[in-house]
Structures are given as structure tokens and as C-alpha cells.
Design an enzyme around this catalytic site. Structure first.
Site: not given
Ligand code: M6R
Length: 615
Positions: A2, A27, A76, A102-103, A484, A488, A491, A507, A610
Site C-alpha cells: 500500500c 504500490r 492493495w 501497510n503490511g 522474463e 512480461k 503480467e 523433455h 509494484k
Molecule cells: O522490487 P523487487 O525487485 O524486489 O520486486 C520483485 C518482483 O516482485 C518484481 O520484479 C516483479 O516480478 C515485477 N512486477 C515483474 O515485472
């Protein structure tokens, strides 16, 4: 997860809170709210489910009375769905007291039962309202916000950043943190609190980092930091190295588009000041030579995109520093019994520096006697503070949930680290100087990929908007890039996507190939290894024979791929370890263009936030 902002000063707080929340919305964006103590000393509050715009509209229609003390929150959801009632702030003490959080408060059930037995009723399903009710009880007993707040935080278990204010004490906001971020912004006759500096960077770039298990009381003219027992603590000052404009869209259609385009600068900033002649020397690691020479093992721990950067780092550090490297997902790491000792260096990678899984892995490693080093993009964040050393990536603020420039900067930092460690350990080969030259050429080559392939890749994505599944293949350092590329796409476009090591295909995954199945293949340069290149070309033939639609990312001049590729995306020639930084760019553009073609919000994808500050 948050976003939190607090303000005390002479100015009307509502606009300051809303502007701060806009910068923190990355966030969490399923609900938002603010509370303000007005000039009559009354506490007003408004909160709304949905994005910040819903709250803005509501306030525009029915404004709160103006006041100069306030707190704001963007959520969030963890406990309780994203509804108006569950949104923060939560009120107590006859609605004279407001709390944001937050948390996760792990013992909230026990505390809730205790309060219910005393006759307290709750409006929401949140753990936060329990903290608010507890604070109400303590405040009624002591009549002092700071001491009541201290009593509350000492009863909470789990992870939290909490802010609170009471209408009896206008001009005072209290905050506390445990395993969750909180920074102080120092203004002239005004002070701020925020989950990160983005909350207040438009007003001040002078900040204080608050340590673990500490609380703060701000007034317009004072900042007092103590531990949870009330002992004064000196907070660590720092200057924010970027300005408010860096966290604005600046004419780009999305933050993600802006951040993809910023990669040449981000990578240049990561490298800046860390190359001397033809050698990599990272000044922040001065004095750690003995550590680098003495270690017998490296573990890199991270989550998500950062864990794919870690995989590239494994190849680079092993090649240059000749020390074994394992990559561990942070959330798996501490739930087994890993072999760690004082000769183990645990490197954590985190853009935000506050990912709870990664933070816990770092703490665990330290408890087990390992030395710790973090690669981080956010000054004043928790993970670097918990580590023995830090290499900042200096990529600038990354706002879009999908990580792009932070990823290329993380890989760059790991390449620097590999070359630095290799130099110190005396294990670099004669070609190290040309590697350093390749490293320095990266920003320009990324710019070339952006200039030459952006339109082509975006067009490709447009044609594939109805695709239901995309596969990604790579070998060597191309493998993490396949992972990656798939992440992407999942996501932000919500399309099924998988990344595989190309050699793994036969495999199992090859069973997925049917006519028309789009497959991206990251092809390594034949100049570095004719053998690996030929293996990947064979993999391409295997999938092509089964009808796959093959999109190849290959270096300029690689003609061997032409007979088997439906589309070829070109990247400039570079060193073997540097290819990932170039090859990932078209995959980022592809994911972004496909999501855009589907009409999706690329900056704030569903269900995600984020920074993941819960385990
Ligand atoms: O802030 P961080 O780099 O620790 O975050 C790690 C992952 O949560 C972050 O890389 C996530 O996978 C991204 N949203 C990917 O685009």
C-alpha cells in the site's frame, strides 16, 4: 503493497495528500482514502474503492473541510476485499482518530477478540481497524498520541507501517515501521511521511530513513525518532537523487513506455563512476576485497524479474570471478535448510528494496553467518539497510508495475559486480578489457534496438492480439531472458506465456507445439559459441517442423536463422554476457504493445502491485 503519505505544515493538506498518493498509486490501486484535521479541529475522512480517480471525483463533488494535518492511503487488499468500508483510513475513539497501514498484522485475530470482549464493534474486515481500535483504547487511557501509539506498536506482530493522527492533537502525525517502509521528508516549516520518497519529492528532496522497529512523531517544526521503547534514535539523512519530473509520465502514453525508453540512460547511470580505465572499480565496495577473496560460494536471492537478472548474474560472476553461484527464489530460500556459512556471500536483488520475501531471505542469511550485499534501486529502502553492502542501480524511479529499466539496470549492476569481483580475485582473463568496453557500449546499443525494432515489434504484437499462448525459448544467458519475456507478457496482457531453456524442449514442452503456436527464440551469437548457436538453430528447426510460428531475436548478420524464422528481430553485436540487456528490449516492447492492442492498462495490471511487502 500500500502507499502511505502524511503531512503537517502550513498548507492545505488535501492537495498534498492526493498528489502524494498519485505518485504512490503504483504500490496499490484498489482503493484510496484520506483524513484531514480541519481548522475547527475536526477530523474529516473520505475513502473510496477503485483507483485514486474515484476518490478525487468524490472529493471534487463533496470536498472535506480544509485542514493542514492529514494522512492518505492507496490500498492493495490483503484482509477484506477492495470496498469503501475496507479502504483506509480506519477510525476509532468516536471517529476522532484515524489510522492507515501497510503490511499484515499477524496477531490481529487475537487482538480483535480481546477488543470485542471489551465491547468494541468493527465496521471492516481489516487487520488495520484492529490497530485503530487498540490505539483508541490506549489514547483514552493516556491522552497522549505518541505514548498510546508506542503501546500499540509494541503489541503488534507481523509487518507494518502505521500512521495515525488524533483531532485532539492537530499538527501531529505519528508513524512506525517494522519490516515495511517509511521515510521522512524534511521541509521548511512542514514535514512529510511516505512509503517512499515519491510521496513528497515534489516538495523536498531532503529525507531521513527510519530504521527497523522505530517510530516517528512529526509536527511542522520538529521530527522525533525513537525506538519502540521510546529511546531517541538518530535517523539517517539522505538526499533524493532524482526530482519530481522523473516520476511523471512526461508526455508518454504510459509509465511503462517511458521506462522502456529510458533504458539507455538507466544503464548508463548504473555504470557511471564505476569504470576506471579498462577496469571496473565499484567505489561502494572499497574495503571488501578480503571478503571477495575469502568467499567460497555466492547465493543470489530475489523474486520475479529480479530473479531472472540473478540468473544472468550467475553466468557472469561464475565466468569472471570463478566462484560457484546459486540462484534462489527468496521465498523458497529460508523455508529449507540451506548450507550457508561465513564464506558465503548472499547477494539480494530488489528494485524496491522492500520485497518482503527478499528482505526475510537477507535477514535469514545474516542470522546464519553469511555476508550480505544488495543490488537495489531505491535509496533508504529496507533491504540495503539490512545488508552489509549495497550497489545501487541508479535507474531512477520505476513506476509501472512491470519492471523494465530496473531489470536492465540490475543485470548491468551484476555484470559490474562480476567484473569487480573478478579483478579483485585475480581471475579475469586477458579479454576483460574488451568486456569493459562492451559494457560501456551497452547504452548506445540499447538505444539502437529501440530505434530500429520498436515499430516492427509493435506491429507484430498488433497482428497477434488474439493469440492465446506464447512460448519463449533461450539458452545460456538467453534462458533468463526467455523467462522474463514470458513474465512480461503474462503480467500485463494476461496471455498464457511460458519461458523454457531451449534444451529442455524435447523433455516435454515440445508437446505444446501445434500449427501456428507463436514461439520467440533468443538466439546466442555464433561468434561466442558456434556450438550453442547451432544447438539453438536445431531447436528452431524442431519447432518449425511442428508448425510453430517462429520469431527469432538474433544478432545482426546471423544468416543461419533466416530459413527457419517467420520473423527476425535484430540486435547489435555485443559480448556474450551483454546480449540479455539487448535481447530483452524487444520482448518488453512486444508485451507492452500486445497489452495496449487489447486495450489494457499496462501500468497497473490487475491483481498486482509494484512492491510486494507481504509474504
Ligand atoms: O522490487 P523487487 O525487485 O524486489 O520486486 C520483485 C518482483 O516482485 C518484481 O520484479 C516483479 O516480478 C515485477 N512486477 C515483474 O515485472
Amino acid at each position: 503493497m500500500c502507499g502511505i503519505v502524511g503531512y503537517v505544515g502550513p498548507r492545505p493538506s488535501q492537495d498534498i495528500l492526493l498528489a502524494g498518493l498519485a505518485r504512490l498509486e503504483y504500490r496499490g490501486y484498489d482503493s484510496a482514502g484520506i483524513a484531514v484535521i480541519d481548522e475547527q479541529g475536526d477530523l474529516g475522512m473520505r475513502k473510496k474503492a477503485g483507483k485514486l480517480a474515484m476518490l478525487r471525483d468524490s472529493l471534487a463533488e463533496h470536498p472535506l473541510a480544509a485542514g493542514t494535518t492529514g494522512i492518505g492511503h492507496t490500498r492493495w487488499a490483503t484482509h477484506g476485499g477492495p470496498t469503501d468500508v475496507n479502504a483506509h483510513p480506519h477510525l476509532a475513539d468516536d471517529d476522532k482518530l484515524a489510522v492507515i497501514h501497510n503490511g499484515i498484522i499477524e496477531n490481529f485475530n487475537v487482538l480483535r477478540d480481546e477488543l470485542i470482549s471489551e465491547g468494541v464493534t468493527f465496521r471492516s474486515e481489516t487487520d488495520t481497524e484492529v490497530a485503530a481500535a487498540l490505539l483508541g483504547r490506549e489514547y483514552r487511557a493516556s491522552g497522549d498520541l505518541a505514548s498510546a501509539f508506542r503501546a500499540v506498536v509494541n503489541r503488534l506482530e507481523g509487518a507494518f507501517t502505521l500512521l495515525a493522527m488524533h483531532e485532539d492533537q492537530p499538527g501531529v502525525v505519528v508513524g512506525a515501521r517494522r519490516n515495511s517502509p517509511l521515510v521522512i521528508g524534511l521541509g521548511e516549516g512542514e514535514n512529510f511521511l511516505g512509503s517512499d520518497v515519491a510521496a513528497f519529492v515534489e516538495h523536498t528532496r531532503k529525507a531521513l530513513a527510519i530504521g527497523q522497529d522505530q517510530m516517528v512523531t512529526i509536527t511542522p517544526s520538529s521530527v522525533e525518532v525513537t525506538d519502540f521503547d521510546g529511546n531517541p534514535v538518530e535517523a539517517q539523512p539522505f538526499d533524493v537523487s532524482w526530482d519530481a519530473a522523473a516520476a511523471e509520465k512526461g508526455g508518454w502514453p504510459s509509465f511503462m513506455a517511458k521506462e522502456v525508453a529510458e533504458q539507455p540512460d538507466a544503464v548508463a547511470n548504473t555504470i557511471r563512476g564505476r569504470v576506471q580505465g579498462d577496469q571496473v572499480v565499484i567505489p561502494e565496495l572499497d574495503g571488501l576485497d578480503e571478503l571477495f577473496i575469502g568467499i567460497d560460494r555466492v547465493i543470489i536471492t530475489a523474486c520475479g524479474t529480479a530473479s531472472y537478472a540473478a540468473l544472468v548474474g550467475k553466468y557472469a560472476i561464475e565466468q569472471w570471478a570463478r566462484v560457484p553461484v546459486d540462484v534462489e527464489l527468496a521465498h523458497e530460500f529460508r523455508y529449507r535448510d540451506p548450507v550457508i556459512g561465513d564464506k558465503t556471500l548472499v547477494i539480494s536483488i530488489s528494485q524496491s528494496g522492500e520485497t518482503m520475501d527478499t528482505l526475510m531471505a537477507v535477514k535469514y542469511a545474516r542470522e546464519r553467518g553469511a555476508r550480505t550485499l544488495s543490488v537495489c534501486n531505491t535509496q533508504g529502502a529496507t533491504i540495503p539497510r539490512e545488508s552489509d553492502a549495497v550497489v545501487y542501480t541508479h535507474a531512477g524511479p520505476e513506476v509501472a508495475v512491470a519492471s523494465t529499466k530496473a531489470f536492465s539496470a540490475q543485470i548491468t549492476a551484476l555484470l559490474l559486480l562480476g567484473l569487480h569481483m573478478g579483478r579483485v580475485r585475480g581471475s579475469l582473463s586477458d579479454s576483460a578489457a574488451s568486456d569493459v568496453a562492451e559494457l560501456q557500449a551497452l547504452p548506445e546499443k540499447i538505444a539502437q534496438v529501440l530505434a530500429e525494432e520498436q515499430e516492427h515489434v509493435a506491429q507484430l504484437a498488433g497482428w497477434m492480439a488474439d493469440t492465446r499462448s506464447v512460448l519463449f525459448l533461450g539458452r545460456h544467458v538467453g534462458y533468463p531472458i526467455a523467462l522474463e519475456g514470458a513474465l512480461k507478457l503474462k503480467e500485463i496482457s494476461y496471455i498464457h506465456a511460458e519461458g523454457f531453456a531451449a534444451g529442455e524442449l524435447k523433455h516435454g514442452p515440445i508437446a505444446l507445439i501445434e500449427p501456428g503456436q507463436p514461439v520467440f527464440v533468443i538466439v546466442p551469437s555464433p561468434r561466442h559459441s558456434a556450438l550453442v548457436h547451432s544447438k539453438v538453430v536445431s531447436n528452431i528447426q524442431e519447432i518449425r517442423a511442428r508448425g510453430a510460428r517462429v520469431i527469432v531475436i538474433a544478432e545482426e548478420g546471423d544468416a543461419a536463422v533466416l530459413p527457419f524464422a517467420d520473423e527476425v528481430i535484430r540486435i547489435p553485436l555485443t559480448g556474450a554476457m551483454f546480449e540479455p540487456v539487448l535481447a530483452v528490449v524487444p520482448l518488453q516492447i512486444f508485451a507492452m504493445a500486445l497489452a495496449t492492442a487489447k486495450g489494457l492498462d499496462v501500468d497497473q495490471p490487475r491483481n498486482l502491485a509494484k512492491s510486494v511487502t507481504v509474504e
